[in-house]
Design an enzyme around this catalytic site. Structure first.
Site, PDB file in Angstrom:
ATOM      1  N   GLY A 208      41.095  37.584  41.780  1.00 34.07           N
ATOM      2  CA  GLY A 208      40.828  37.329  40.377  1.00 34.07           C
ATOM      3  C   GLY A 208      39.368  37.617  40.099  1.00 34.07           C
ATOM      4  O   GLY A 208      38.476  37.121  40.790  1.00 34.07           O
ATOM      5  N   ALA A 209      39.125  38.455  39.080  1.00 36.11           N
ATOM      6  CA  ALA A 209      37.768  38.950  38.846  1.00 36.11           C
ATOM      7  C   ALA A 209      36.716  37.850  38.698  1.00 36.11           C
ATOM      8  O   ALA A 209      35.661  37.913  39.336  1.00 36.11           O
ATOM      9  CB  ALA A 209      37.753  39.875  37.628  1.00 36.11           C
TER      10      ALA A 209
ATOM     11  N   ARG B 228      35.595  45.158  46.791  1.00 33.77           N
ATOM     12  CA  ARG B 228      36.647  45.526  45.836  1.00 33.77           C
ATOM     13  C   ARG B 228      35.988  46.201  44.640  1.00 33.77           C
ATOM     14  O   ARG B 228      35.283  45.547  43.871  1.00 33.77           O
ATOM     15  CB  ARG B 228      37.464  44.303  45.407  1.00 33.77           C
ATOM     16  CG  ARG B 228      38.113  43.573  46.584  1.00 33.77           C
ATOM     17  CD  ARG B 228      39.238  42.673  46.140  1.00 33.77           C
ATOM     18  NE  ARG B 228      40.345  43.449  45.590  1.00 33.77           N
ATOM     19  CZ  ARG B 228      41.369  42.901  44.929  1.00 33.77           C
ATOM     20  NH1 ARG B 228      41.396  41.604  44.717  1.00 33.77           N
ATOM     21  NH2 ARG B 228      42.356  43.653  44.468  1.00 33.77           N
TER      22      ARG B 228
ATOM     23  N   GLN C  89      51.609  38.135  42.863  1.00 33.56           N
ATOM     24  CA  GLN C  89      50.712  37.095  42.345  1.00 33.56           C
ATOM     25  C   GLN C  89      51.387  36.235  41.279  1.00 33.56           C
ATOM     26  O   GLN C  89      51.070  35.059  41.129  1.00 33.56           O
ATOM     27  CB  GLN C  89      49.434  37.721  41.772  1.00 33.56           C
ATOM     28  CG  GLN C  89      48.548  38.390  42.793  1.00 33.56           C
ATOM     29  CD  GLN C  89      48.788  39.888  42.860  1.00 33.56           C
ATOM     30  OE1 GLN C  89      49.922  40.349  42.721  1.00 33.56           O
ATOM     31  NE2 GLN C  89      47.731  40.656  43.074  1.00 33.56           N
TER      32      GLN C  89
ATOM     33  N   ASP D  12      40.184  42.810  34.914  1.00 33.42           N
ATOM     34  CA  ASP D  12      39.203  42.987  35.970  1.00 33.42           C
ATOM     35  C   ASP D  12      37.997  43.783  35.505  1.00 33.42           C
ATOM     36  O   ASP D  12      36.935  43.711  36.118  1.00 33.42           O
ATOM     37  CB  ASP D  12      39.846  43.665  37.180  1.00 33.42           C
ATOM     38  CG  ASP D  12      40.737  42.702  37.934  1.00 33.42           C
ATOM     39  OD1 ASP D  12      40.295  42.195  38.980  1.00 33.42           O
ATOM     40  OD2 ASP D  12      41.867  42.443  37.479  1.00 33.42           O
TER      41      ASP D  12
END
Length: 352
Positions: free
Chosen positions: A46-47, A88, A197, A238
């Site tokens: 999760g960003a 990421r 998710q 994101d």
């Protein structure tokens, strides 16, 4: 509050999201390399949570650095930042978190602080970012609650809840706030292949809060929309480009197209740290490619023929024309997004 991550005297404690929903266990990361691994392997994801995790990675890296001079610490800081930045590529919050720590590091040096004061100052900054994220999510929820149906069903994709943030959540934070205000909402959670998710995480945390939830296979949404069973869609993000294009978990684009076709509002909820005004449009957002094994195997069992080709992008980009509104802690933004994003940035400058 679901304890996604926490700074402790021993290190950073993470709820291991790879083991949910059946096993609630924790991982203690005591070095910046361990935090980088936690981010890469999606123990934390999760960003917004990634951004704060990276900040804590910088803090713990500087804390554990053997440097005895500012020059040596400068060199170590760059290694730490580069390692964390390589984890990421799509979530802009990762780079926001690192750069905010860099600014604080430089400010502490400019103030003439000694090594120990710098170390403590960076720990304080990372913990401040943690608190700010929770506050931002709650404010975001307050801004977005009125967009949710007073009574009806809302579809979400992936997990943009407490587990994707430091607490409360972005998209699920809006749903939580609406429920707290008396809205009667039922959530349809896309399973979100291949990492599931939605099935594993969104369903778990909404059931934790007593919010009615039904898990869907990803290919069921169109049929439910046609039957009139979904009144709104809300997802996280994101990275959001300057024109309002949104990168989110793979499959979001398809959901947005379906919502448009069926006349259903499609909302995006994300903290301002997810806004990337330096990226003009979605075509310029880097898309992370993940390992083939996430598609070929499930729970250690192979599902596909040996040698078959695999495509596994972690994200896709939803063009802004499909987005009804973007909800942030600064307010609700509507098209034309180039103008509303720029106006909100000028009205509320980036935190120091």
């Amino acid at each position: 509050m679901i304890p996604t991550l926490e700074w402790t005297a021993e290190g950073v404690r993470f709820l291991d999201q790879t083991r949910l929903p059946l096993e609630e266990t924790y991982v203690l990361a005591t070095t910046y390399n361990q935090i980088a691994d936690v981010i890469t392997t999606m123990v934390v994801r999760g960003a917004p949570a990634i951004g704060v995790s990276a900040a804590m990675g910088v803090a713990i890296g500087v804390q554990k650095s053997p440097a005895t001079s500012i020059a040596a610490l400068d060199a170590d800081f760059e290694v730490i930042a580069k390692t964390l930045a390589s984890t990421r590529p799509t979530a802009v919050n990762l780079f926001w978190g690192i750069e905010r720590m860099r600014r604080r590091y430089n400010a502490l040096k400019a103030e003439g602080k000694n090594l120990e004061e710098i170390r403590q100052g960076l720990i304080a900054e990372a913990c401040r970012m943690y608190d700010e994220d929770i506050a931002a999510c709650r404010t975001m929820g307050a801004h977005g609650a009125s967009l949710m149906p007073q009574s009806g069903s809302v579809l979400t994709h992936c997990n943009a809840g407490a587990l994707a943030t430091c607490g409360y959540g972005s998209a699920l934070g809006v749903i939580r706030a609406a429920v707290e205000q008396g809205h009667e909402i039922h959530v349809y959670a896309d399973e979100t292949r291949p990492f599931l998710q939605g099935a594993r995480l969104t369903a778990w945390e909404l059931m934790h809060d007593g919010i009615p939830t039904t898990v869907l296979c990803d290919n069921m949404a169109a049929s439910l929309m046609r039957q009139g069973k979904i009144q709104a869609v809300i997802v996280g993000a994101d990275r959001i480009a300057a024109n309002g294009d949104v990168a989110n978990k793979i499959g979001t684009y398809g959901v947005a197209v379906l919502a448009k076709e069926h006349g259903i509002p499609f909302y995006v909820a994300a903290p301002w740290s997810t806004i990337d005004l330096a990226t003009a449009h979605g075509d310029d957002i880097p898309i992370e490619q993940r390992a083939a094994v996430e598609v070929t195997h499930h729970a250690g069992k192979q599902l596909t023929p040996h040698g078959v080709g695999i495509e596994n992008p972690a994200f896709d980009v939803t063009p802004s024309k499909y987005i009804t509104a973007i909800v942030t802690e600064r307010g609700v933004l509507r098209a034309p997004f180039e103008e509303s994003l720029a106006d909100f940035e000028l009205a509320t400058p980036l935190r120091a």
